[in-house]
Structures are given as C-alpha cells and as structure tokens.
Design a protein around this motif. Structure first.
Motif, short mmCIF file in Angstrom:
data_model
loop_
_atom_site.label_atom_id
_atom_site.label_comp_id
_atom_site.label_asym_id
_atom_site.label_seq_id
_atom_site.Cartn_x
_atom_site.Cartn_y
_atom_site.Cartn_z
N UNK A 113 16.92 -13.19 11.98
CA UNK A 113 16.77 -13.94 10.74
C UNK A 113 15.30 -14.27 10.49
N UNK A 114 14.65 -14.86 11.49
CA UNK A 114 13.26 -15.28 11.32
C UNK A 114 12.32 -14.08 11.21
N UNK A 115 12.54 -13.07 12.04
CA UNK A 115 11.62 -11.93 12.03
C UNK A 115 11.59 -11.25 10.66
N UNK A 116 12.75 -11.06 10.06
CA UNK A 116 12.80 -10.42 8.74
C UNK A 116 12.09 -11.26 7.69
N UNK A 117 12.30 -12.57 7.73
CA UNK A 117 11.67 -13.44 6.73
C UNK A 117 10.17 -13.56 6.97
N UNK A 118 9.76 -13.56 8.24
CA UNK A 118 8.33 -13.59 8.54
C UNK A 118 7.63 -12.34 8.03
N UNK A 119 8.29 -11.20 8.20
CA UNK A 119 7.71 -9.95 7.73
C UNK A 119 7.54 -9.96 6.21
N UNK A 120 8.55 -10.47 5.51
CA UNK A 120 8.45 -10.57 4.05
C UNK A 120 7.34 -11.54 3.64
N UNK A 121 7.23 -12.63 4.37
CA UNK A 121 6.19 -13.63 4.10
C UNK A 121 4.81 -13.01 4.27
N UNK A 122 4.62 -12.27 5.36
CA UNK A 122 3.32 -11.64 5.63
C UNK A 122 2.96 -10.64 4.53
N UNK A 123 3.94 -9.91 4.05
CA UNK A 123 3.67 -8.95 2.97
C UNK A 123 3.27 -9.67 1.69
N UNK A 124 3.90 -10.83 1.44
CA UNK A 124 3.54 -11.62 0.26
C UNK A 124 2.10 -12.13 0.37
N UNK A 125 1.70 -12.53 1.57
CA UNK A 125 0.33 -12.98 1.78
C UNK A 125 -0.65 -11.84 1.52
N UNK A 126 -0.29 -10.65 1.98
CA UNK A 126 -1.15 -9.49 1.78
C UNK A 126 -1.33 -9.18 0.30
N UNK A 127 -0.27 -9.32 -0.47
CA UNK A 127 -0.37 -9.11 -1.91
C UNK A 127 -1.27 -10.15 -2.57
N UNK A 128 -1.30 -11.33 -1.97
CA UNK A 128 -2.05 -12.44 -2.56
C UNK A 128 -3.54 -12.41 -2.21
N UNK A 129 -3.86 -12.07 -0.97
CA UNK A 129 -5.26 -12.15 -0.54
C UNK A 129 -5.89 -10.79 -0.26
N UNK A 130 -5.08 -9.75 -0.28
CA UNK A 130 -5.59 -8.44 0.07
C UNK A 130 -5.22 -8.06 1.49
N UNK A 131 -5.56 -6.85 1.87
CA UNK A 131 -5.19 -6.34 3.20
C UNK A 131 -5.82 -7.19 4.31
N UNK A 132 -5.03 -7.46 5.35
CA UNK A 132 -5.53 -8.19 6.51
C UNK A 132 -4.70 -7.79 7.73
N UNK A 133 -5.22 -8.09 8.91
CA UNK A 133 -4.51 -7.75 10.13
C UNK A 133 -3.54 -8.85 10.52
N UNK A 134 -2.31 -8.45 10.89
CA UNK A 134 -1.32 -9.46 11.30
C UNK A 134 -0.20 -8.83 12.12
N UNK A 135 0.50 -9.71 12.87
CA UNK A 135 1.76 -9.36 13.53
C UNK A 135 2.65 -10.59 13.53
N UNK A 136 3.95 -10.37 13.38
CA UNK A 136 4.88 -11.49 13.33
C UNK A 136 5.66 -11.57 14.64
N UNK A 137 6.01 -12.80 15.02
CA UNK A 137 6.75 -13.02 16.27
C UNK A 137 7.74 -14.17 16.09
N UNK A 138 8.83 -14.09 16.83
CA UNK A 138 9.70 -15.24 17.00
C UNK A 138 10.43 -15.08 18.32
N UNK A 139 9.94 -15.78 19.33
CA UNK A 139 10.54 -15.74 20.66
C UNK A 139 10.73 -14.29 21.13
N UNK A 140 9.76 -13.45 20.79
CA UNK A 140 9.93 -12.02 21.04
C UNK A 140 8.74 -11.40 21.75
#
Length: 369
Positions: A121-148
C-alpha cells in the motif's frame, strides 16, 4: 499544474506547503523532512546488535553499516522525506481487544496485520508521490522505501519531527498515537529540514509493565528475543518454552504495549479500505483458524503481511495458543475436548516444527487435567 521552480530552495515555504498537500492527496497523514545524519543512534544500534538482542534477524547484522548511513544505501542522498499513514480502522475498539485477549477461545491477530499488506500500500503511494514531485520540481534522484531496506526508519522519522520515541521504542505522536506506518523517499535535493518533536511520555511506564514477556527491559530498551511479535512472526524456529505460556492466545504479533498507551486513546482513525479487517480476523476463534488448510491459508492471506510467515509458523503459533487455552478455567470443557481432538488428529502428518508445539500443548493440557 503549478509552475516548476528553477530550484526547490527558491520558494521554500510554498514548496513545503505543496509537499504536505500532496502527501494528504496520496493518503498520508503526516510529512516531515530530515537530513541523513543519525548520530548516536548508529552507536545504539551497534550496541544492540552486539548484545544479540536482534535474535534471528540476521539481516539487521548483515546490513548494519547501511542502516547507519542512508548515503551508503542510496549514494547522493541529502534529505529524507518521512511520511506516516494511519492504520487504525473505524471498527477497532481497544476495550474489545482486551476482552478478546482475555478470552482463551479467541485467536488474537495484531491490528496492523488484519488488512492488506502495508508494504504494498505505502510503496505504491510513495512511488506516485515521488513522480508528482518530479513533475513539480523537475528531474531529481530518489528511491522510496517502507520497511523494505536497511534503513533506521523510526529514528529518521523521529529526527524529522513525525513523533517521539515511546518507552516501548515505537514512534508516538499526538494525533495518531503509535498506530501508523512509516515510509520514506530518499532524495538528492537539499529540501528544508523540520524540527524534532519533544517527548511527551513523562513518567508513564504502562507499556513496560504490561508487556507479557518483559521484552521492554528498560525505558527505550527492547530485547526482540523476548517480544511476542518477534517470537510469532520473525522467529523461524521453535518458540522457547519459557515464553509459550506468556504468549496466551496471540497468534500473530502483540498489541499490548499499544493498547495500554494513553496516547492511543486519541489516535485518529483511517477510512482507507486497504486496512479494513479481512476474513474475520478481528473475531476469529482458534479452532476456526486451525481448520484452514494450507491452500486456504495461502488464498485468504493473499496480499496480507501474514502470508510471509508461512503455514508451518501459523500452525506453530496456533498450537501454542490452544495449549494455553486448554489449561484455562475460562474455556468450556467441550471446547477443550475439540482442541485436543484436532491437535491429536494433526500430529501424525505435522512437520517437526509444528509437531513439537502440538506435543507441548497436549502435554500441558494433560498435566493440568
């Protein structure tokens, strides 16, 4: 869509507000930002591991260096966006949970595990959130995690201000108590950092006193080897005999230190359907769960965190709980007889792990007859 700033730091206030609004949009209940410096927490981790308090969780030892520095886990990381997501569904009543723990016929499954697997649940939503940030500020480096991954999630969330460490070592905050999951986005963007939250546990020691196995050995000190959550979930071997009676009817995890915590009286509920109870796990009896075949276990726990412990550990835990039930004065003799019969019937075909616990349960019941 808002215009992209040429740099995230050109308008920190607007960016911070936007991030928090987006976090809510994607279903998160809190968002704070911190740097990657873990300080003395890394030393505490090393000492905890050296004392062997992690039990059979060898992965914590293997990746201790990565846990101590997020920059080693994801090179280039300078900030960690920490988010929380409440999991306490509308139907959960703490008084009823205590009543079920006191009822030896019931099978108690930790509240967090009764719905969908939070990792997904969290991983999918975090990935969507990160993509939204990228659309807002431009390309950047990131990785998402949740107890993983080897990441000191609770410590990072504490540093970021999502809450403070309770004496049971869980994170607490004013709005959600301790009933929330954590997720992170490691980024290479120097976002503004949030302030830490002060502790609000005061002199309360309820969580320490209530622990059935005294796993909280001192304030902020947990010995996982004694913890029922570890014993019933992470532990791949036989449950040590000295802890079996204390486990009672808890067949997956333990919520006692959270149920007793005064801050959880104020915990906000979630309306997310993902964390709603499935397959009657909030009202299941030991005999009902024991009746599941391995195929039924796999099917009913599909998409659940419970599935990963496998059928053998599931039956191991249930056998211990039935042993405890059969010596309880509060369980009708008819139910004791049924438990004895199903355990005896399962014994010939049980593997070594389950057979040991069935035999223990039957011997315990015979000794009290």
């Amino acid at each position: 869509m808002p215009a992209k700033p040429t740099s995230p730091l050109l308008d920190e206030g607007n960016l911070r507000d936007w991030l928090r609004q987006q976090a809510v949009h994607f279903g998160f209940d809190g968002l704070r930002i911190t740097d990657t410096k873990l300080g003395i927490a890394s030393e505490h981790l090393q000492a905890w591991l050296a004392e062997g308090r992690h039990g059979r969780m060898e992965y914590m030892q293997r990746h201790a260096d990565l846990r101590s520095d997020p920059q080693l886990l994801v090179p280039g990381t300078v900030r960690v966006i920490c988010v929380s997501m409440n999991y306490l569904s509308l139907g959960i009543d703490f008084e009823r949970e205590w009543q079920r723990i006191a009822n030896p016929s019931q099978a108690v499954v930790s509240v967090y595990a009764r719905g969908r697997d939070y990792h997904k649940v969290l991983r999918n939503r975090l990935q969507e959130f990160a993509k939204a940030i990228e659309l807002h500020i431009g390309a950047f480096g990131y990785r998402v995690f949740t107890d993983s991954a080897p990441l000191m999630e609770v410590e990072l969330a504490r540093k970021a201000g999502l809450g403070w460490r309770g004496k049971h070592t869980l994170l607490l905050n004013r709005e959600s108590g301790s009933t929330f999951f954590l997720g992170e986005i490691l980024v290479d963007v120097p976002l503004p950092i949030d302030q830490e939250e002060e502790s609000h546990c005061g002199t309360c020691t309820s969580c320490i006193k209530v622990c059935p196995t005294q796993a909280i050995t001192a304030p902020y000190q947990l010995d996982a080897r004694r913890c029922i959550s570890y014993l019933t979930i992470e532990n791949p071997e036989a449950i040590p005999v000295e802890f079996r009676r204390a486990i009672g009817n808890r067949v997956y995890g333990c919520d006692d230190c959270q149920l007793i915590c005064p801050w959880n009286k104020f915990a906000k509920r979630t309306e997310l359907p993902d964390f709603a109870e499935r397959h009657g796990l909030g009202n299941a009896s030991l005999l009902h769960l024991w009746s599941w075949t391995e195929k039924e276990f796999e099917q009913r726990h599909e998409g659940s965190a419970i599935r990963r412990i496998g059928y053998s550990r599931w039956r191991r835990n249930l056998a211990v709980a039935m042993g405890n039930a059969m010596v309880s004065e509060d369980l009708p003799e008819a139910d004791k007889g049924l438990m004895r019969d199903v355990l005896l019937s399962a014994l010939p075909d049980a593997g070594p792990l389950v057979a040991e616990h069935i035999e223990w349960a039957l011997e315990l019941a015979a000794s009290s007859a």
